[in-house]
Design an enzyme around this catalytic site. Sequence first.
Site, PDB file in Angstrom:
ATOM      1  N   CYS A 407      -1.724 -27.403 -13.207  1.00 29.87           N
ATOM      2  CA  CYS A 407      -2.700 -26.609 -12.432  1.00 29.87           C
ATOM      3  C   CYS A 407      -3.442 -27.489 -11.433  1.00 29.87           C
ATOM      4  O   CYS A 407      -4.588 -27.225 -11.098  1.00 29.87           O
ATOM      5  CB  CYS A 407      -3.721 -25.915 -13.328  1.00 29.87           C
ATOM      6  N   ASN A 408      -2.831 -28.565 -10.994  1.00 27.05           N
ATOM      7  CA  ASN A 408      -3.504 -29.481 -10.079  1.00 27.05           C
ATOM      8  C   ASN A 408      -2.571 -29.713  -8.897  1.00 27.05           C
ATOM      9  O   ASN A 408      -1.916 -30.752  -8.792  1.00 27.05           O
ATOM     10  CB  ASN A 408      -3.834 -30.796 -10.807  1.00 27.05           C
TER      11      ASN A 408
END
Length: 488
Positions: A407-408
């Site tokens: 999620c980065n």
Amino acid sequence: MTITGPTTEADLAFEDAEAAFLADHPAYGETALLDELRATEYARLDELGHVYLDYTGGCLYAVSQVEEHRRLLCEAVFGNPHSVNPTSSGSTVLVEQARAAVLRHLDADPDEYECIFTPNATGALRLVGEAYPFAPGGRFLATFDNHNSVNGLREFARAKGAEATYVPLAAPDLRVAPGVLERYLDDAEPGTNNLFAYPAQSNFSGVRHPLEWIEWAHERGWDVVVDAAAYAPTSRLDLSRVKPDFVPVSFYKLFGYPTGIGALLARRDALARLHRPWFSGGTVVAANVQGDLVVPLSGHALFEDGTVDYLGIPAVEIGLRHLERVGMETIGRRVQALATWLLEALLALRHSDGAPVVRVYGPQGWDGRGATIAFNYLHPDGRVVDERYVDRVAAAHRVSVRTGCFCNAGAGEIAFSVSRDTLIGAEFEDGMILDDYLLRVGMPTGGAVRVSLGIATNFRDVHRFVALSQAFRDLGAVPSDLPPRLAC
Ligand SMILES: Cc1ncc(COP(=O)(O)O)c(C=O)c1O
């Protein structure tokens, strides 16, 4: 008494490695309490043969946390705190006790900071995003390595006419180069509302950005979100020393249980400048239908929509007590020693021809980082080993790591040298899955492998991980039946 010594070559190799590790890291000896807890509170790990290395994903709970919470629930009667009856008051007392414990844990002065309970760190960020007074001329500024739950704030900013900008990171360390942040901060329009967000520790690279940035930003007219979700599980963020305006956390990341509860720590003066876009049960002194009346509550009550998780929140205080008994410094010392050893061991791995087996994204040593390590295995010719194959090998060894982009998105773009031009031209069309998109933007893989350490990690865990990594030495082709990547 029978004394049993090491029986196999692997046992001997482990004992030699452990002896060398202990000699190199004397501070680790001061964390022996955690070995005791591993054998009691976290015994299920060894009973079931698991190697758990996904603490940035979620911490593990101690058995006593769950037992204490179960006892509490079984031996008392708790009602909805929105009433004034005895069972309701019982809940209110425990919720307020937990709120005070969270503030204490972060050394936050209750006259200065509010603790707002939320479902998770993401929920805390959403509260800020939807209520921050973004306006034309104002800015939202973020480093590249924020979690998507921080990146999402840009949508609130743009919807209200503010500009969203990113501060770039420099490879290979994935830090902000000296002088760069100041240039971006200097860009704030005087008299407007400007919000700067960065992670105290990146959940991708493990980089710990300087907390001094908070004051630099304040001096230049910015409000500051410091995302402590990945930092707080192994270090104490001391809000008596640094004064960010907003700090999101998720409690399962700090002590494993309960899930579904987080908090927004917010400076009271910053909170007073937010405008909630709606009202709801629990957030108003009074509201009526025919007169269109709404009288909002203030402080944390204005931001806790509906009924808080009043049965779960007392487990937050129990979890914090567990951390206090262990000591954040003990956890920090332990993961520092283990991560330092692990980084060195991974970077030392070589194929038969001398080529490296591992490429680490982010700092290659301990300085300025936490115990979250992102990397890829490499084939002898330098190609990245498909992370889905790594998942398969790790699962076969009962090892839990994280693979993908975590999620980065931004840190991954820098780590894999994906340019802005490539991304701007590449549409995610209807019917495409993530695999199609990765191909379109020329990503060498679906992402990295992330190993993260925490409260119950011991030397055997990291040693087993390095032993598993030998499977990638001289690796030719990976199997062709890996599952499709559907989402990041
Ligand atoms: C740095 C960081 N911020 C925010 C989040 C979001 O946390 P949650 O999914 O608990 O809302 C995470 C989760 O991994 C994280 O690592």
